[in-house]
Design a protein around this motif. Structure first.
Motif, mmCIF file in Angstrom:
data_model
loop_
_atom_site.group_PDB
_atom_site.id
_atom_site.type_symbol
_atom_site.label_atom_id
_atom_site.label_comp_id
_atom_site.label_asym_id
_atom_site.label_seq_id
_atom_site.Cartn_x
_atom_site.Cartn_y
_atom_site.Cartn_z
ATOM 1 N N ASP A 1 13.903 -0.593 -8.025
ATOM 2 C CA ASP A 1 15.228 -1.193 -8.130
ATOM 3 C C ASP A 1 15.208 -2.629 -8.650
ATOM 4 O O ASP A 1 15.722 -2.903 -9.716
ATOM 5 N N VAL A 2 14.618 -3.547 -7.893
ATOM 6 C CA VAL A 2 14.610 -4.958 -8.294
ATOM 7 C C VAL A 2 13.162 -5.444 -8.320
ATOM 8 O O VAL A 2 12.248 -4.679 -8.038
ATOM 9 N N ILE A 3 12.971 -6.706 -8.648
ATOM 10 C CA ILE A 3 11.612 -7.242 -8.691
ATOM 11 C C ILE A 3 11.082 -7.436 -7.270
ATOM 12 O O ILE A 3 11.748 -8.012 -6.417
ATOM 13 N N HIS A 4 9.897 -6.920 -7.015
ATOM 14 C CA HIS A 4 9.173 -7.170 -5.781
ATOM 15 C C HIS A 4 7.832 -7.798 -6.173
ATOM 16 O O HIS A 4 7.526 -7.897 -7.365
ATOM 17 N N SER A 5 7.038 -8.188 -5.201
ATOM 18 C CA SER A 5 5.728 -8.718 -5.546
ATOM 19 C C SER A 5 4.711 -8.280 -4.503
ATOM 20 O O SER A 5 4.887 -8.527 -3.311
ATOM 21 N N GLU B 1 10.160 -0.725 -3.467
ATOM 22 C CA GLU B 1 11.522 -0.204 -3.374
ATOM 23 C C GLU B 1 12.176 -0.893 -2.195
ATOM 24 O O GLU B 1 11.534 -1.114 -1.170
ATOM 25 N N GLN B 2 13.457 -1.243 -2.318
ATOM 26 C CA GLN B 2 14.131 -1.911 -1.195
ATOM 27 C C GLN B 2 14.094 -1.010 0.039
ATOM 28 O O GLN B 2 14.734 0.041 0.026
ATOM 29 N N PRO C 1 11.061 -3.899 -12.643
ATOM 30 C CA PRO C 1 11.786 -2.736 -13.145
ATOM 31 C C PRO C 1 11.649 -2.648 -14.664
ATOM 32 O O PRO C 1 11.663 -3.667 -15.345
ATOM 33 N N GLY C 2 11.468 -1.450 -15.175
ATOM 34 C CA GLY C 2 11.408 -1.273 -16.624
ATOM 35 C C GLY C 2 10.016 -1.307 -17.209
ATOM 36 O O GLY C 2 9.844 -1.077 -18.397
ATOM 37 N N THR C 3 8.996 -1.601 -16.391
ATOM 38 C CA THR C 3 7.640 -1.585 -16.929
ATOM 39 C C THR C 3 6.648 -1.355 -15.788
ATOM 40 O O THR C 3 7.031 -1.272 -14.632
#
Ligand code: CUA
Length: 332
Positions: free
Chosen positions: A150-154, A116-117, A168-170
């Protein structure tokens, strides 16, 4: 300002190795480097040798060996054959390792990790939570179920040689088994906004006894499923969803892991991704025999809360128990 331990220690080209996979990943890396290095050296040496030998004005003979009839392909064939074998071995080795890294061992503990940001949140099955820190026991395979708010992290732990995107989404998955007690850097390895570079933390690998003790001190008493049950009620899910089938909704008990018949005639396994979709996009998988009457919870429920509710639903019944409740038409 705290600097990265790697930089304080002086630049290290290879991070320390602290997982069961790390040694083999490194061995493969060095093997690739060695094969490539040998090839570069041989080719560069031949280039220099022939460049000097046949330079303009050199007395070396340009006649003879390369005449049309005497030409032999043995050298080319041998060169191509050796390279084919060497690179096939590397391919086989790398594929096996890749599958190893992506196949989670059966008996392992699952920890939820949410990007999460700009922080990493973790949820242990016992209910313990932490932020930017992940405590794990050494010598046990740990499975990570990774979500993004929220957005893609790694999720990247160099010492364990694992890196997996949070999308996000999966949900995505990773696993590791720590081999040595200690603290290891955790990074976000996908640019995710202003404070991406500060989105880092540590993995604390402890002896199983210390981990148990840590859990006891940080568990909060209620496991993840119990926390999920409370959310289940506070979001009003229990108005329609009971463990038995009702007029509005199929039964929840025993649903997890089962095959579900959908209104459009297809079937889908009720795993965590299905449950997540059903909460956020209830019209995507309408169970056969029911109206698509559930409202979406998109934007109202956080990724970590969804994971808790899933833990609750999963806890309702052993996953393999056969049930009739999700067959088409039941409950109407
Ligand atoms: Cu999160 Cu970069």
């Amino acid at each position: 300002m705290d600097y990265l331990p790697e930089i304080e220690d002086g630049l290290r080209l290879i991070p320390e190795a602290a997982s069961t996979q790390a040694a083999e990943v490194d061995a493969l890396y060095w093997a690739l480097l060695a094969v490539s290095g040998v090839l570069v050296l041989v080719l560069a040496a031949l280039l220099v040798y022939f460049g000097l030998k046949y330079r303009a004005g050199s007395p070396s003979s340009r006649q003879g060996r390369a005449s049309r009839h005497a030409r032999s392909h043995h050298l080319e064939l041998a060169f191509a054959g050796v390279l084919l074998v060497v690179f096939s071995v590397l391919f086989w080795w790398a594929s096996r390792l890749y599958l190893d890294i992506h196949r989670t061992p059966a008996a392992s503990m699952t920890v939820n990790v949410i990007g999460e940001q700009w922080m990493w949140k973790a949820q242990h099955p016992s209910g313990a939570r932490e932020i930017n820190t992940l405590h794990v026991p050494v010598g046990e395979p740990i499975r990570l179920r990774i979500a993004a708010e929220d957005v893609i992290h790694s999720f990247f732990v160099p010492a364990f040689r694992i890196k997996r995107d949070a999308i996000p989404g999966t949900y995505t998955y990773a696993w590791f088994e720590a081999t040595a007690e200690g603290e290891y850097s955790l990074f976000c390895a996908e640019y995710c906004g202003t404070d991406h570079s500060r989105m880092r933390g540590k993995v604390v690998a402890m002896s199983p006894e210390d981990y148990e003790q840590w859990l006891g001190e940080n568990g909060g008493g209620r496991d993840l499923a119990a926390q999920g049950e409370q959310l289940f009620r506070s979001y009003g899910c229990d108005d329609c969803h009971l463990s038995v089938p009702t007029e509005q909704a199929p039964a929840l008990a025993g649903a997890f892991g089962r095959e579900v018949h959908l209104a459009d005639g297809t079937r889908v396994t009720a795993d965590e991704r299905y449950l997540r979709d059903s909460i956020l996009r209830p019209r995507k998988h309408v169970v056969a025999g029911y109206e698509a009457s559930m409202p979406t919870f998109e934007g109202q429920i956080r990724a970590d809360e969804i994971l808790e509710i899933i833990a609750y639903i999963q806890s309702l019944e052993p996953r393999d128990e056969p049930r009739a409740s999700l067959e088409p038409g039941v409950g109407r």
